[in-house]
Design a protein around this motif. Sequence first.
Motif, PDB file in Angstrom:
ATOM      1  N   ILE A   2       5.543   0.195   6.065  1.00 56.95           N
ATOM      2  CA  ILE A   2       5.163  -1.115   5.525  1.00 56.95           C
ATOM      3  C   ILE A   2       4.673  -0.937   4.088  1.00 56.95           C
ATOM      4  CG2 ILE A   2       3.625  -3.094   5.806  1.00 56.95           C
ATOM      5  CD1 ILE A   2       5.672  -2.847   8.015  1.00 56.95           C
ATOM      6  N   LEU A  24       2.439  -3.960  13.881  1.00 54.45           N
ATOM      7  CA  LEU A  24       2.975  -2.665  13.469  1.00 54.45           C
ATOM      8  C   LEU A  24       3.701  -1.988  14.629  1.00 54.45           C
ATOM      9  CD1 LEU A  24       0.172  -1.104  11.226  1.00 54.45           C
ATOM     10  CD2 LEU A  24       2.334  -2.122  10.522  1.00 54.45           C
ATOM     11  N   ALA A  51       4.323   3.501   9.218  1.00 56.24           N
ATOM     12  CA  ALA A  51       5.343   2.596   9.755  1.00 56.24           C
ATOM     13  C   ALA A  51       6.328   2.141   8.690  1.00 56.24           C
ATOM     14  CB  ALA A  51       4.670   1.382  10.388  1.00 56.24           C
ATOM     15  N   ALA A 109       1.068  -4.892   3.711  1.00 59.67           N
ATOM     16  CA  ALA A 109      -0.088  -4.474   4.511  1.00 59.67           C
ATOM     17  C   ALA A 109      -1.327  -5.277   4.123  1.00 59.67           C
ATOM     18  CB  ALA A 109      -0.341  -2.987   4.328  1.00 59.67           C
ATOM     19  N   TYR A 138      -4.142   2.974   1.062  1.00 63.04           N
ATOM     20  CA  TYR A 138      -2.687   3.084   0.997  1.00 63.04           C
ATOM     21  C   TYR A 138      -2.261   3.872  -0.241  1.00 63.04           C
ATOM     22  CZ  TYR A 138       2.114   1.575   1.917  1.00 63.04           C
ATOM     23  OH  TYR A 138       3.446   1.547   2.217  1.00 63.04           O
ATOM     24  N   MET A 178      -2.856  -7.100  13.962  1.00 66.76           N
ATOM     25  CA  MET A 178      -2.126  -6.337  12.948  1.00 66.76           C
ATOM     26  C   MET A 178      -1.540  -5.065  13.540  1.00 66.76           C
ATOM     27  SD  MET A 178      -4.440  -6.899   9.516  1.00 66.76           S
ATOM     28  CE  MET A 178      -5.914  -6.109  10.139  1.00 66.76           C
ATOM     29  N   VAL A 179      -2.307  -4.409  14.398  1.00 68.45           N
ATOM     30  CA  VAL A 179      -1.810  -3.191  15.039  1.00 68.45           C
ATOM     31  C   VAL A 179      -0.655  -3.523  15.974  1.00 68.45           C
ATOM     32  CG1 VAL A 179      -2.428  -1.290  16.571  1.00 68.45           C
ATOM     33  CG2 VAL A 179      -4.032  -2.040  14.817  1.00 68.45           C
ATOM     34  N   PHE A 207      -5.938   1.615   9.798  1.00 71.16           N
ATOM     35  CA  PHE A 207      -4.803   0.691   9.757  1.00 71.16           C
ATOM     36  C   PHE A 207      -3.919   0.951   8.544  1.00 71.16           C
ATOM     37  CE2 PHE A 207      -3.201  -3.239   7.801  1.00 71.16           C
ATOM     38  CZ  PHE A 207      -2.234  -3.580   8.735  1.00 71.16           C
ATOM     39  N   VAL A 228       7.041  -3.544  14.960  1.00 69.51           N
ATOM     40  CA  VAL A 228       7.940  -3.085  13.898  1.00 69.51           C
ATOM     41  C   VAL A 228       8.472  -1.693  14.215  1.00 69.51           C
ATOM     42  CG1 VAL A 228       8.057  -2.405  11.469  1.00 69.51           C
ATOM     43  CG2 VAL A 228       6.873  -4.511  12.111  1.00 69.51           C
ATOM     44  N   LEU A 229       7.594  -0.801  14.650  1.00 75.22           N
ATOM     45  CA  LEU A 229       8.001   0.563  14.953  1.00 75.22           C
ATOM     46  C   LEU A 229       8.957   0.626  16.148  1.00 75.22           C
ATOM     47  CD1 LEU A 229       4.606   2.457  14.474  1.00 75.22           C
ATOM     48  CD2 LEU A 229       6.637   2.594  13.019  1.00 75.22           C
ATOM     49  N   ALA A 236      -0.056   1.736   8.688  1.00 70.89           N
ATOM     50  CA  ALA A 236       0.928   0.888   8.024  1.00 70.89           C
ATOM     51  C   ALA A 236       1.864   1.713   7.144  1.00 70.89           C
ATOM     52  CB  ALA A 236       0.217  -0.177   7.185  1.00 70.89           C
TER      53      ALA A 236
END
Length: 251
Positions: free
Chosen positions: A55, A77, A53, A60, A171, A73-74, A46, A80-81, A50
């Motif tokens: 984020i 995303l 994407a 995130a 991240y 959450m997926v 994830f 958003v995409l 993120a």
Amino acid sequence: MSSTPDPVDLDEHAPSFPERRKWFLIGASKAVSVPGIILCTAHVGFAGLAQEAGISMGLAVFMVLAIWALPGMVVLLGAVLSGAGLLAAAFAVALSSVRLTPMVVALVPEMRGPRTRRLTLYLLAHFVAVTSWVIAMETLRKVPRELRTSYYFGLGSILVLINMVVVALVYAVAPALPPAVVAGLFLLTPMYFLTSLWGSARETATYVAMLFGLVLGPLLHFVAPGFDLLGAGLLGGGIAYAVHLMQARRA
């Protein structure tokens, strides 16, 4: 004479703070388990998704805390995409979270004690996801009923905290990883979904739905790329429901 217990007597038998702390820590220790490790690997995927994407790290990590269930959450995303609006994204996340309602309905009676407040149950319901639900349903019966909320709070809150840290760390280091490793991290999320759903299934119809979904999904992608997931879900779910009805009639 009334058989209703005296409220003062109930308070005298209320769990003490050391008892609650003890069972909170026991619940927290259950987060460090095989299902918990698998969940962490899924959040590794994830985190990479993120970042791909666009984020931010803070957002995130906040998504882990606020949404918690990984499918939601997926889905966010994905919204958003795809450039979906705020209301559409919120509706998609809410719709994906509806699947957790049966888990909440099954778990709450196991946690409710004679003094448990509704507000406590509402707050603990936020921590309900596949991993925490599976662990709790296997272990709650060994916990004194009046201490089950403390136990589950330890389990759920530590699972959330650990995965918030995992997302932040991954991240931060993802840009330094080779592209092949990052691509592999993306695969951890769907693999987690598949293994968790398969492991938590209790009825034959669930296995039938998953098998048909795995087969029909790729086939329909070539026929109708924009409706492959929806078509696989409707067809696989319909076939699984028919199997369920046939088994019910035979029983």
